[in-house]
Scaffold this motif. Structure first.
Motif, mmCIF file in Angstrom:
data_model
loop_
_atom_site.group_PDB
_atom_site.id
_atom_site.type_symbol
_atom_site.label_atom_id
_atom_site.label_comp_id
_atom_site.label_asym_id
_atom_site.label_seq_id
_atom_site.Cartn_x
_atom_site.Cartn_y
_atom_site.Cartn_z
ATOM 1 N N LEU A 148 0.912 -1.090 0.111
ATOM 2 C CA LEU A 148 -0.039 -0.114 -0.089
ATOM 3 C C LEU A 148 0.993 1.259 0.052
ATOM 4 C CD1 LEU A 148 -2.717 -1.267 2.442
ATOM 5 C CD2 LEU A 148 -3.092 -0.740 0.266
ATOM 6 N N VAL A 149 1.880 1.436 0.983
ATOM 7 C CA VAL A 149 2.601 2.532 0.950
ATOM 8 C C VAL A 149 3.725 2.745 -0.435
ATOM 9 C CG1 VAL A 149 4.719 3.548 2.252
ATOM 10 C CG2 VAL A 149 2.766 2.491 3.581
ATOM 11 N N SER B 101 4.542 5.311 -5.425
ATOM 12 C CA SER B 101 4.502 5.736 -6.927
ATOM 13 C C SER B 101 3.537 6.648 -7.335
ATOM 14 C CB SER B 101 4.352 4.155 -7.481
ATOM 15 O OG SER B 101 5.173 3.204 -7.063
ATOM 16 N N VAL B 102 2.442 6.813 -6.884
ATOM 17 C CA VAL B 102 1.488 7.824 -7.249
ATOM 18 C C VAL B 102 1.945 9.212 -7.107
ATOM 19 C CG1 VAL B 102 -0.880 8.318 -7.055
ATOM 20 C CG2 VAL B 102 -0.329 6.104 -7.313
ATOM 21 N N LEU B 103 2.279 9.277 -5.656
ATOM 22 C CA LEU B 103 2.599 10.652 -5.314
ATOM 23 C C LEU B 103 3.804 11.074 -6.136
ATOM 24 C CD1 LEU B 103 2.459 10.491 -1.556
ATOM 25 C CD2 LEU B 103 0.605 11.493 -3.071
ATOM 26 N N ASN B 104 4.839 10.312 -6.562
ATOM 27 C CA ASN B 104 6.197 10.582 -7.326
ATOM 28 C C ASN B 104 5.641 10.865 -8.815
ATOM 29 O OD1 ASN B 104 7.657 10.767 -5.209
ATOM 30 N ND2 ASN B 104 8.341 8.750 -5.377
ATOM 31 N N ASN B 105 4.443 10.512 -9.145
ATOM 32 C CA ASN B 105 3.887 10.365 -10.500
ATOM 33 C C ASN B 105 4.428 9.714 -11.641
ATOM 34 O OD1 ASN B 105 1.765 11.538 -12.491
ATOM 35 N ND2 ASN B 105 3.339 13.085 -13.404
ATOM 36 N N ARG B 106 4.697 8.386 -10.991
ATOM 37 C CA ARG B 106 5.383 7.379 -11.844
ATOM 38 C C ARG B 106 4.196 6.723 -12.967
ATOM 39 N NH1 ARG B 106 8.777 4.257 -7.326
ATOM 40 N NH2 ARG B 106 10.380 6.014 -6.522
ATOM 41 N N THR B 107 4.736 6.515 -14.144
ATOM 42 C CA THR B 107 3.611 6.111 -15.158
ATOM 43 C C THR B 107 3.874 4.630 -15.259
ATOM 44 O OG1 THR B 107 5.481 6.464 -16.830
ATOM 45 C CG2 THR B 107 4.055 8.224 -15.892
ATOM 46 N N ILE B 108 2.935 4.062 -15.906
ATOM 47 C CA ILE B 108 2.854 2.586 -16.411
ATOM 48 C C ILE B 108 2.477 2.626 -17.996
ATOM 49 C CG2 ILE B 108 1.731 0.387 -16.296
ATOM 50 C CD1 ILE B 108 0.540 1.473 -13.233
ATOM 51 N N ASP B 109 3.674 1.931 -18.516
ATOM 52 C CA ASP B 109 3.574 1.875 -19.947
ATOM 53 C C ASP B 109 2.447 0.718 -20.305
ATOM 54 O OD1 ASP B 109 4.138 2.270 -22.723
ATOM 55 O OD2 ASP B 109 6.082 1.038 -22.622
ATOM 56 N N PHE B 110 1.174 0.912 -20.509
ATOM 57 C CA PHE B 110 0.372 0.086 -21.138
ATOM 58 C C PHE B 110 0.265 -0.267 -22.365
ATOM 59 C CE2 PHE B 110 -1.683 1.908 -17.203
ATOM 60 C CZ PHE B 110 -1.991 0.699 -16.591
#
Length: 251
Positions: free
Chosen positions: A144-145, A150-159
């Motif tokens: 969870l943490v 990852s969200v707070l650091n704005n990390r993306t996902i290469d869908f």
């Protein structure tokens, strides 16, 4: 014998909190709102928001206005970041440990409230329940943490293209699933500490005398005292006459 039914009220509340926390952990594992992706192109994602969970990614589209469009996320997909498959594994382990913790806590409270004879395993049950609760909290807090970071650091996902999601969102938000999961993990941790801090379980075995060696009125009997009472001065086990009784008859 020590009666313990009045000493485990906080642990009973801990069991209730553990059950509620376990239900919330299952809810967190199943829902998709771990990450909220806000997208600029609404030609496909008509709502402008996509929900990315640990099992699938979903959004509303004007092509299917009455239902969500979802794509499954597998643990073996090469495009997902490390925190998502880790979350898939640890959250499932957390659900299993939470269930085992609830069963152990219920058994421990059953012994504390209702058992008067065999309490030899009460220490083990309270220790096992508290340990499983704390372990469940740790297994759930890690993913969870990690995902929240990852969200707070704005990390993306290469869908891949079939997901119809952009390479990077306009902005990301922490989903409600992460908030519910963190709250459930804290509840589970508190429940575990309540069971581990139950001091009466550590005092019971040392303060109780086994019932087989104890007389209910005056304590343990010894062979010496019984033998001395049964021995007569002449070595005969038969009874002797009472001189006072004979004197009353003569008079």
């Amino acid at each position: 014998m020590i009666y313990m039914s009045h000493t485990a009220h906080w642990q009973f509340l801990g069991l209730i909190g553990g059950v509620l926390a376990w239900i919330l952990i299952m809810t967190t594992t199943g829902i998709n709102e771990w990450r909220l992706w806000h997208v600029e192109n609404v030609s496909v994602i008509s709502s402008g928001v996509a929900w990315v969970g640990i099992w699938k990614a979903c959004f509303f589209s004007h092509y299917f206005s009455s239902m969500e469009t979802c794509q499954s996320i597998s643990i073996s997909d090469p495009f997902i970041p490390t925190e998502i498959p880790v979350a898939q594994v640890l959250m499932v382990l957390g659900m299993i440990c939470g269930l085992a913790g609830n069963i152990s806590a219920a058994m421990a409270l059953r012994v504390a409230y209702f058992s008067l004879e065999d309490r030899s395993n009460i220490r083990l049950l309270f220790l096992l329940a508290g340990t499983l609760y704390v372990l469940t909290a740790g297994l759930c807090l890690v993913p969870l943490v990690w995902n929240m970071t990852s969200v707070l650091n704005n990390r993306t996902i290469d869908f891949p293209p079939e997901f119809n999601l952009p390479a990077a969102p306009v902005k990301q938000q922490v989903g409600s699933a992460i908030g519910v999961g963190i709250m459930a993990s804290i509840m589970m941790l508190i429940s575990g500490l309540l069971f581990l801090c139950y001091r009466y379980a550590w005092q019971t075995l040392s303060s109780e005398v086994p019932r087989n060696n104890k007389d209910p009125l005056h304590g343990p009997w010894t062979e010496t005292s019984l033998a001395q009472q049964s021995e007569a001065p002449n070595g005969c086990n038969q009874g002797t006459d009472n001189p006072a009784f004979h004197s009353e008859e003569l008079s």
